[in-house]
Write a protein that holds these residues in place. Sequence first.
Motif, PDB file in Angstrom:
ATOM      1  N   ASP A   1       0.828  -1.351  -0.127  1.00 45.04           N
ATOM      2  CA  ASP A   1      -0.385   0.061  -0.283  1.00 45.04           C
ATOM      3  C   ASP A   1       1.426   1.722   0.207  1.00 45.04           C
ATOM      4  O   ASP A   1       1.425   1.416   0.729  1.00 45.04           O
ATOM      5  N   PRO A   2       0.823   2.006  -0.931  1.00 44.08           N
ATOM      6  CA  PRO A   2       1.386   3.105  -1.008  1.00 44.08           C
ATOM      7  C   PRO A   2       1.472   4.779   0.119  1.00 44.08           C
ATOM      8  O   PRO A   2       2.423   5.196   0.128  1.00 44.08           O
ATOM      9  N   SER A   3      -0.202   3.994   0.561  1.00 45.67           N
ATOM     10  CA  SER A   3      -0.040   5.055   2.249  1.00 45.67           C
ATOM     11  C   SER A   3       0.487   4.751   2.713  1.00 45.67           C
ATOM     12  O   SER A   3       0.911   5.898   3.536  1.00 45.67           O
ATOM     13  N   GLU A   4       0.879   3.203   3.052  1.00 44.75           N
ATOM     14  CA  GLU A   4       1.701   2.466   4.325  1.00 44.75           C
ATOM     15  C   GLU A   4       3.177   3.101   3.941  1.00 44.75           C
ATOM     16  O   GLU A   4       3.376   3.413   5.044  1.00 44.75           O
ATOM     17  N   ALA A   5       3.240   2.838   2.801  1.00 43.46           N
ATOM     18  CA  ALA A   5       4.703   3.427   2.468  1.00 43.46           C
ATOM     19  C   ALA A   5       5.669   4.998   2.706  1.00 43.46           C
ATOM     20  O   ALA A   5       6.154   5.336   3.185  1.00 43.46           O
ATOM     21  N   LEU A   6       4.394   5.621   2.967  1.00 45.91           N
ATOM     22  CA  LEU A   6       4.460   7.249   2.827  1.00 45.91           C
ATOM     23  C   LEU A   6       4.068   7.134   4.466  1.00 45.91           C
ATOM     24  O   LEU A   6       5.339   8.678   4.587  1.00 45.91           O
ATOM     25  N   ALA A   7       3.873   6.855   4.637  1.00 43.78           N
ATOM     26  CA  ALA A   7       3.135   7.192   6.459  1.00 43.78           C
ATOM     27  C   ALA A   7       4.284   6.414   7.295  1.00 43.78           C
ATOM     28  O   ALA A   7       5.248   7.061   7.946  1.00 43.78           O
ATOM     29  N   ALA A   8       4.868   5.424   6.670  1.00 44.93           N
ATOM     30  CA  ALA A   8       7.120   5.218   6.856  1.00 44.93           C
ATOM     31  C   ALA A   8       7.801   6.075   6.807  1.00 44.93           C
ATOM     32  O   ALA A   8       8.414   6.517   7.415  1.00 44.93           O
ATOM     33  N   LEU A   9       7.458   6.508   5.496  1.00 49.66           N
ATOM     34  CA  LEU A   9       8.210   7.761   5.633  1.00 49.66           C
ATOM     35  C   LEU A   9       8.877   9.057   5.854  1.00 49.66           C
ATOM     36  O   LEU A   9       9.667   9.164   6.602  1.00 49.66           O
ATOM     37  N   GLU A  10       7.394   9.407   6.308  1.00 50.43           N
ATOM     38  CA  GLU A  10       7.330  10.693   7.209  1.00 50.43           C
ATOM     39  C   GLU A  10       7.289  10.394   8.479  1.00 50.43           C
ATOM     40  O   GLU A  10       8.317  10.691   9.253  1.00 50.43           O
ATOM     41  N   ARG A  11       7.217   9.109   8.878  1.00 48.99           N
ATOM     42  CA  ARG A  11       7.470   8.469  10.816  1.00 48.99           C
ATOM     43  C   ARG A  11       9.252   8.542  10.585  1.00 48.99           C
ATOM     44  O   ARG A  11       9.759   8.728  11.246  1.00 48.99           O
ATOM     45  N   LYS A  12      10.101   7.876   9.664  1.00 43.76           N
ATOM     46  CA  LYS A  12      11.235   8.135   9.484  1.00 43.76           C
ATOM     47  C   LYS A  12      11.885   8.976   9.553  1.00 43.76           C
ATOM     48  O   LYS A  12      12.930   9.745   9.760  1.00 43.76           O
ATOM     49  N   THR A  13      10.965  10.113   8.896  1.00 44.05           N
ATOM     50  CA  THR A  13      11.648  11.795   8.975  1.00 44.05           C
ATOM     51  C   THR A  13      11.774  12.812   9.503  1.00 44.05           C
ATOM     52  O   THR A  13      11.671  13.972   9.256  1.00 44.05           O
TER      53      THR A  13
END
Length: 113
Positions: free
Chosen positions: A80-92
């Motif tokens: 899921d791209p939205s989950e991947a983007l959420a993970a990116l937000e948490r990472k950054t």
Amino acid sequence: LPRSKFCILVMEPSPDSEDVSKEGRIVEDPRLPEGWRGVEKQYNSGKYAGRTYMSYTNGKKTASTVKEAVIKHAKENGTDPSEALAALERKTARTDQPPEALASYSPEDSGFG
């Protein structure tokens, strides 16, 4: 053939650069998904001549932003791209606290009121 407004200069390896490929200088970015890398390129003519920009690739696909790379990677791997983007937000996400001077600053102290 139509002429492009922008031309890409292929940057030649120099003795003091870390990793330079035929497409530009390779830049490691911890925000990128596994298998992706950043490539710093340079415009050689036009309004932005001499300026550099980033492109991201996994060898098959390219992206102009880290978010776009994350989305393409997720779609390619069936996640899921939205989950991947959420993970990116948490990472950054910034976890550092503001300096005490800023924490105690109030709008009344600005001098604009």
